[in-house]
Design a protein around this motif. Structure first.
Motif: not given
Length: 275
Positions: A24-38, A74-80
């Motif tokens: 969920f921390v990795y998904l935190a920038p989504l609002p920024t990219f939604y703004r960029i997309f708009k 470690l492999i799982t989360i850093n691959s994602i």
């Protein structure tokens, strides 16, 4: 024997929790990219947080593959994380200006080809076995400590402006929880390359939450560019019709600079600084 089984059980629990929180921390920038997309433009948003986050996740992946044992989490989360940060960078490149695209390309080449390639080459050629794992682990730990300098700027800004506009409490809380989880994961496995940096993580997180409690009732600060493209801070009453902008998007990806070893308590608030 029983103690080892007990520690492994704890590491699995903390690892799973850390993976969930970090995702969920990795998904935190989504609002920024939604703004960029708009707006079909990256505006003043910077790409360096995502470039460094990708480098950090890939570096931790290398460490995890060298470690082999107890490395699944470690492999799982850093691959994602590597996939997510790559998507962010591709998306950024689509809407960036030519200058920003060139700059971002240079960053990716420097961090993920030159720097990471150099580390992999040197450690594979000149070191073997446990020594190789230790050296890469130390590199991860030192890099993460450097990354933890990022929250210092937001802490300084809060103290200077006496405003928590740039430091939302829920984000600080969950990032602190994430750092504590990965600390416990590393500690349960006696992996101090993972555990040690996160001591700084939750220390800074707790500091931020204390500052929030101290300054939460203060006036907000509005950030305005001056004629030299620098940043000015002006104090405004806490009014609903005042549009706020902030100065710490350059830390947007710092929070996930290599999740599971370098989780940093930086904020996810966009800025209007020019690239």
């Amino acid at each position: 024997m029983a103690a080892n089984i007990h520690d492994q059980s704890f590491s699995i629990v903390f690892g799973l929790l850390g993976n969930i929180l970090s995702f969920f921390v990795y998904l935190a920038p989504l609002p920024t990219f939604y703004r960029i997309f708009k707006k079909k433009s990256t505006e003043g948003f910077q790409s360096i947080p995502y470039s460094v986050a990708l480098f950090s996740a890939m570096l931790l992946l290398y460490y995890a593959f060298l470690k082999q044992h107890d490395a699944v989490m470690l492999i799982t989360i850093n691959s994602i994380g590597s996939c997510i940060e790559s998507i962010y960078l591709i998306f950024y490149q689509i809407y960036a200006t030519k200058t920003a695209r060139i700059y971002t390309t240079k960053l990716v080449i420097f961090f993920n080809i030159v720097a990471l390639g150099f580390i992999i080459l040197v450690t594979l050629v000149f070191f073997k076995g446990h020594l190789r794992v230790s050296i890469v682990g130390w590199i991860c730990a030192i890099f993460s400590v450097c990354v933890f300098a990022a929250p210092l700027s937001i802490i300084r800004l809060v103290i200077k402006t006496k405003s928590v506009e740039y430091m939302p409490f829920p984000l600080s809380f969950f990032l602190t929880l994430c750092a504590i989880t990965w600390f416990l994961y590393g500690f349960s496995l006696r992996d101090f390359y993972i555990a040690t940096p996160n001591i700084l993580g939750f220390s800074f997180g707790i500091t931020q939450m204390i500052l929030y409690l101290v300054y939460r009732g203060e006036t907000k600060a509005l950030v305005l560019p001056d004629s030299n493209n620098k940043v000015q801070l002006e104090q405004f009453p806490n009014a609903n019709n005042v549009q706020q902008s902030t100065v710490n998007q350059n830390q947007e990806g710092a929070m996930n600079y290599g999740v599971a070893g370098m989780i940093s308590n930086s904020q996810v608030v966009p800025s209007e600084l020019n690239v």
